[in-house]
Design an enzyme around this catalytic site. Structure first.
Site, PDB file in Angstrom:
ATOM      1  N   GLU A  93      -7.254   0.590  -4.406  1.00  0.00           N
ATOM      2  CA  GLU A  93      -7.223   0.509  -2.943  1.00  0.00           C
ATOM      3  C   GLU A  93      -8.537   0.023  -2.328  1.00  0.00           C
ATOM      4  OE1 GLU A  93      -5.571   4.349  -1.954  1.00  0.00           O
ATOM      5  OE2 GLU A  93      -3.672   3.792  -2.884  1.00  0.00           O
ATOM      6  N   LYS A 108       2.943  11.283  -3.392  1.00  0.00           N
ATOM      7  CA  LYS A 108       1.895  10.654  -4.206  1.00  0.00           C
ATOM      8  C   LYS A 108       1.044  11.700  -4.930  1.00  0.00           C
ATOM      9  CE  LYS A 108      -1.681   7.101  -3.476  1.00  0.00           C
ATOM     10  NZ  LYS A 108      -2.159   6.152  -2.439  1.00  0.00           N
ATOM     11  N   ASP A 157     -13.120   5.098   1.469  1.00  0.00           N
ATOM     12  CA  ASP A 157     -11.688   5.126   1.773  1.00  0.00           C
ATOM     13  C   ASP A 157     -11.177   6.565   1.799  1.00  0.00           C
ATOM     14  OD1 ASP A 157      -8.929   4.988   1.842  1.00  0.00           O
ATOM     15  OD2 ASP A 157      -8.727   3.546   0.211  1.00  0.00           O
ATOM     16  N   ASP A 184       0.880  -1.172   0.000  1.00  0.00           N
ATOM     17  CA  ASP A 184       0.000   0.000   0.000  1.00  0.00           C
ATOM     18  C   ASP A 184       0.914   1.219   0.000  1.00  0.00           C
ATOM     19  OD1 ASP A 184      -1.653   2.121   0.518  1.00  0.00           O
ATOM     20  OD2 ASP A 184      -2.491   1.320   2.394  1.00  0.00           O
TER      21      ASP A 184
HETATM   22  N1  LIG Z   1      -6.922   8.795  15.033  1.00  0.00           N
HETATM   23  C1  LIG Z   1      -7.026   9.516  13.938  1.00  0.00           C
HETATM   24  N2  LIG Z   1      -7.955  10.491  13.849  1.00  0.00           N
HETATM   25  C2  LIG Z   1      -8.055  11.256  12.755  1.00  0.00           C
HETATM   26  N3  LIG Z   1      -7.280  11.124  11.674  1.00  0.00           N
HETATM   27  C3  LIG Z   1      -6.330  10.169  11.702  1.00  0.00           C
HETATM   28  C4  LIG Z   1      -6.156   9.320  12.805  1.00  0.00           C
HETATM   29  N4  LIG Z   1      -5.141   8.461  12.524  1.00  0.00           N
HETATM   30  C5  LIG Z   1      -4.701   8.777  11.295  1.00  0.00           C
HETATM   31  N5  LIG Z   1      -5.411   9.793  10.789  1.00  0.00           N
HETATM   32  C6  LIG Z   1      -5.220  10.477   9.515  1.00  0.00           C
HETATM   33  O1  LIG Z   1      -5.301   9.556   8.439  1.00  0.00           O
HETATM   34  C7  LIG Z   1      -4.504  10.031   7.359  1.00  0.00           C
HETATM   35  C8  LIG Z   1      -3.605   8.940   6.886  1.00  0.00           C
HETATM   36  O2  LIG Z   1      -4.373   7.874   6.539  1.00  0.00           O
HETATM   37  P1  LIG Z   1      -3.803   6.670   5.710  1.00  0.00           P
HETATM   38  O3  LIG Z   1      -2.566   6.188   6.327  1.00  0.00           O
HETATM   39  O4  LIG Z   1      -4.906   5.723   5.518  1.00  0.00           O
HETATM   40  O5  LIG Z   1      -3.484   7.456   4.368  1.00  0.00           O
HETATM   41  P2  LIG Z   1      -2.613   6.998   3.153  1.00  0.00           P
HETATM   42  O6  LIG Z   1      -2.952   5.603   2.817  1.00  0.00           O
HETATM   43  O7  LIG Z   1      -1.214   7.317   3.409  1.00  0.00           O
HETATM   44  O8  LIG Z   1      -3.127   8.002   2.064  1.00  0.00           O
HETATM   45  P3  LIG Z   1      -3.891   7.734   0.658  1.00  0.00           P
HETATM   46  O9  LIG Z   1      -4.676   6.488   0.824  1.00  0.00           O
HETATM   47  O10 LIG Z   1      -4.732   8.958   0.513  1.00  0.00           O
HETATM   48  O11 LIG Z   1      -2.808   7.659  -0.330  1.00  0.00           O
HETATM   49  C9  LIG Z   1      -3.715  11.211   7.852  1.00  0.00           C
HETATM   50  O12 LIG Z   1      -4.340  12.404   7.432  1.00  0.00           O
HETATM   51  C10 LIG Z   1      -3.821  11.049   9.365  1.00  0.00           C
HETATM   52  O13 LIG Z   1      -3.720  12.271  10.035  1.00  0.00           O
HETATM   53 MG   LIG Z   2      -4.495   4.659   1.706  1.00  0.00          MG
END
Ligand SMILES: Nc1ncnc2c1ncn2[C@@H]1O[C@H](COP(=O)(O)OP(=O)(O)OP(=O)(O)O)[C@@H](O)[C@H]1O
Ligand SMILES: [Mg+2]
Lengths: 190, 640
Positions: free
Chosen positions: B184, B87, B206, B25
């Site tokens: 995803e 990204k 998502d 991922d």
């Molecule tokens: N407990 C929480 N409350 C609110 N937001 C959160 C929490 N934990 C993580 N996040 C938010 O989730 C986001 C990251 O999520 P995730 O890791 O799923 O994204 P990603 O997979 O890197 O991004 P994308 O899928 O958009 O490419 C960030 O904005 C982070 O601040």
């Molecule tokens: Mg993601």
């Protein structure tokens, strides 16, 4: 080609690539069709030929799998839509619906179309959701009736020329249904 | 002839030998790697037991590269050489990047894709992503040993061709064998569906760090069929951070404006506050700024709800559209699977719950579910199908593909949400007599005009044998494979001249454009219809002019000077009208020209008849009849 219930081991041969969509999906060549059977057969076929099944295979097999899976998707898209299915059946009988589109529609039909359109336009500008929904239900009824007529013409009475006319009317009706849907969606969204 | 050996496709030669494949991922904020071991999908941790790798890459002074937590630490200290959220730059040109004014990076507008100037030189987003992928691959090699056969890399469902291609390129650059690009939300559905052996129609919501996807899937006896997908590739947790950041600036009334470093720091603090608010009623935000000023504010849940309400409803727009594309209503949805870190925000949970009138499903870790699903798919693709394990993914193309036709219109060739793989062939013809080359311009998007969509590729089909206008038959075939990547072939039917292009798009769709396009295609359906009608009339006018000109070249001798001048001036008037863009004026000018050509057409007809009668041999009569036929069948005005 065996029927849709004959499960495992579908013999995938080059013939299938050139086969008509009904043969490809193992269904009798007629308008009325068993949608559940179509769905089932589609999934069954994709299980056999989808590129995911050949991710580790050689180039030739991967290419062949992509072509077949593409063809099966095309067949499924065509057959599961009644309008596309009817058009396809007529095409298979050598009639090009597109080429026929210069012939005039009956005056009655055109008149009723105009009335429909006026009602839809009025309801839209009045933002009258209830009226739009009434029209939506009404056109759905009309469309359903038109398809059952079409089924009789195509499957039982072999009235090809009437079927062509029927398909062309349905093109209008489906378009209208879409427009009403658009209008309903736009209103609900407010 | 057996075309496919279907006996045991893709199975390993020895049943007990496992071929390791990994699922990655590659997230905006965090990346993960997972694999199936002993029949279970597991995320791989680092030495400290952490699964997530922050998607941050730092180019250091000594020429080395840091990735992950160590790089993240430096983000406020060395923002120009520490790249986060790369990204968002994948497959994009500079002008496509949303909020680029807030990015502390030095962006360079390279032809094709935006790049970042660092102390180690200019880096493309593909190179930066490859650094992250290398770290994940190394982790997998350490955990599994040396025999990794390939990887499934996930991409937002709403990624276009350019963004997908860029992702695949990054994986290749990192030395990975890409088995498949997987959407995803579909990956999440696999992890969820196989875990719960569910049946029915599900929605996957998502919301990650930088992208939002919504997919509607039907699960039927092991077949995951995506019915429709939509989203917003510029909407995610980052935007909530920016809301808080703006609120903080307003609230704190700083004495001097924040520096680049301050901005990076405050965005980080805002993000921490947002995450803290998911489980606490209020969150303190403190920071010492470059000026020495100390900032100290507290944000409570109600305030956060108020400033982010708009973003929450912004996610519901694509949800509604996608449901509609699938022909479904909220009550048809059996379960809503929540994916992505930002779905932990209680406000999001509530809004989604209210919309679908049911509790969203949170039983899988929203951070890990995508990687877990990717690993399951990778395992299957590598040929490690367990006995009785029989499932399949059928995904769709998220944005329509089309070709530019006369007058800047788009001829849609593959509509969005078509099941992959999909191919469609379209026939085109030449527009001028003797035309020997033709441009093919591939466009992605939902609008009817080329200028409103996104250009993916252009190529030229040369060597068309010279024929009269409309005689050549050029068949253009679009093939989109299971990765959602496009290739195009064009073939002149009568001679077999062929052109094949791998579509390597020069740039992708912009964040705003991508959502804008879908929204606009609904909003402006009527505008489009009018513009389209105008364009069509303009094309008709152009055709008429061409036809008259070609007749004049052949048979000018049939006209006296006055008649010739009259027709010439009609042509000029028509051209002017056509440029004016007034459809009524164009039609009038066309009628005038047509009327003034009547006599001319009659004389040409007579001439052809005379020639036919003068002919002696069968051959020449046939030829003359053919000429006659052509004249008779070449109405000066195209029938609509
Ligand atoms: N407990 C929480 N409350 C609110 N937001 C959160 C929490 N934990 C993580 N996040 C938010 O989730 C986001 C990251 O999520 P995730 O890791 O799923 O994204 P990603 O997979 O890197 O991004 P994308 O899928 O958009 O490419 C960030 O904005 C982070 O601040
Ligand atoms: Mg993601």
């Amino acid at each position: 080609m065996s029927d849709s219930k004959a499960a495992p081991g579908i013999a995938i041969t080059a013939d299938l690539l050139g086969a008509d969509f009904f043969t490809l999906l193992g269904l009798p060549k007629r308008f009325e069709l068993d949608i559940a059977g179509l769905n089932e057969r589609f999934r069954q076929l994709q299980r056999e030929v989808h590129p995911d099944r050949f991710a580790a295979a050689d180039d030739a097999a991967r290419r062949a799998s992509m072509m077949l899976a593409t063809q099966i998707n095309a067949a499924y898209q065509t057959l599961r839509s009644p309008l596309k299915r009817a058009t396809y059946l007529l095409e298979q009988a050598g009639i090009d619906i597109g080429a026929e589109s210069n012939t005039a529609m009956s005056a009655d039909f055109l008149m009723s179309q105009m009335m429909w359109r006026e009602q839809v336009a009025d309801a839209r500008s009045d933002k009258n959701l209830a009226e739009l929904e009434r029209l939506q239900a009404e056109i759905a009824d009309d469309i359903r009736d038109a398809y059952s007529d079409l089924a009789v013409m195509l499957d039982q009475e072999n009235r090809t020329q009437d079927a062509v006319e029927g398909v062309r009317c349905l093109m209008f009706l489906e378009k209208l249904r879409e427009e009403i849907e658009d209008a309903v969606f736009a209103l609900e969204d407010l | 002839m057996a075309l496919l050996q279907i006996a045991e496709p893709g199975q390993s030669p020895l049943p007990h030998e496992t071929r390791h494949a990994i699922g990655i991922d590659l997230g905006t904020t965090n990346s993960l790697v997972a694999s199936v071991r002993q029949g279970m999908s597991h995320v791989m941790n680092d030495a400290e037991g952490r699964a997530l790798v922050p998607s941050v890459v730092r180019y250091q002074e000594d020429g080395s590269v840091l990735v992950g937590y160590d790089a993240l630490k430096a983000i406020a200290k060395d923002p120009k050489n520490t790249i986060a959220s790369v990204k968002r730059l994948m497959g994009r040109s500079l002008t496509d990047i949303a909020h680029r004014e807030n990015l502390p990076l030095d962006l360079v507008d390279n032809p094709g894709m935006v790049s970042v100037k660092t102390r180690q030189g200019v880096k493309t987003p593909v190179e930066v992503s490859a650094e992250i992928l290398r770290v994940l691959n190394d982790r997998a090699l350490q955990t599994l040993g040396q025999d990794i056969v390939g990887a499934v890399i996930t991409v937002p469902a709403y990624f276009d061709d350019a963004q997908r291609q860029a992702t695949k390129d990054a994986a290749r650059l990192a030395g990975l064998n890409v088995l498949r690009l997987l959407n995803e939300p579909t990956a999440a559905a696999v992890a969820y569906g196989l875990d719960n052996s569910s049946e029915g129609v599900y929605a996957v919501y998502d919301l990650g760090g930088g992208t939002f996807d919504i997919s509607i899937l039907r699960l039927t006896r092991g077949v995951f069929e995506v019915l429709a997908t939509g989203g917003d590739s510029a909407l995610g947790g980052d935007d909530f951070d920016r809301r808080i950041y703006c609120w903080v600036l307003e609230k704190a009334q700083l004495k001097s404006p924040p520096t680049i470093e301050d901005t990076a720091l405050l965005l980080l603090r805002s993000r921490e506050a947002k995450e803290y608010l998911s489980t606490h009623p209020e969150a303190p935000i403190t920071a010492r700024l470059a000026s020495g000023e100390v900032l100290d504010v507290t944000i409570d849940m109600a305030t956060f709800a108020e400033i982010s309400q708009m973003l929450v409803s912004k996610t519901l727009q694509p949800v509604k559209k996608t449901l509609r594309d699938a022909g479904l209503r909220p009550e048809d949805i059996q379960g809503v699977v929540m994916v992505g870190g930002a779905t932990r925000i209680p406000l999001i949970q509530r809004a989604v719950g209210e919309f679908f009138k049911q509790e969203p499903l949170n039983n899988l870790d929203p951070d890990k579910v995508v990687a877990l699903g990717a690993a399951i798919q990778a395992n299957l693709l590598a040929g490690n199908r367990a006995p009785g394990e029989d499932w399949l993914l059928l995904d769709v193309i998220p944005l329509s593909l089309g070709l530019e036709t006369m007058g800047g219109l788009v001829e849609k060739v593959i509509p969005r949400n078509s099941t992959l793989p999909v191919a469609r062939a379209q026939e085109f013809t030449t527009y001028r007599d003797g035309q020997t080359a033709m441009m093919v311009h591939v466009v992605q998007g939902e609008r009817e005009l080329v200028d409103d969509g996104r250009s993916l590729a252009r190529f030229e089909l040369r060597g068309i044998p010279p024929m009269v206008a409309g005689a050549a038959r050029i068949r253009v075939t679009f093939q989109v494979d299971a990765d959602g990547l496009l290739s195009v072939t064009a073939r002149e039917q009568t001679t077999g001249v062929e052109a094949h292009v791998e579509v390597k798009p020069s740039y992708g769709l912009s964040d705003d454009q991508i959502t804008g396009m879908l929204k606009a295609s609904v909003d402006h359906a009527r505008d489009d219809a009018q513009t389209r009608a105008l364009k069509e009339t303009q094309v008709d006018a152009q055709r008429l002019i061409e036809a008259v000109r070609s007749a004049l070249t052949e048979d000018r001798h049939l006209l006296n000077e006055n008649e010739f001048q009259l027709i010439e001036s009609d042509i000029v008037k028509l051209q002017t009208a056509s440029l004016s863009g007034n459809r009524r004026q164009i039609t009038i000018a066309m009628d005038d020209l047509d009327a003034d050509c009547k006599e001319f057409a009659g004389r040409r007809m007579n001439q052809a008849v005379n020639r036919a009668l003068a002919g002696k041999t069968i051959d020449s009569v046939e030829e003359a009849m053919h000429d006659l036929h052509q004249v008779a069948n070449a109405p000066l005005k195209e029938k609509k």
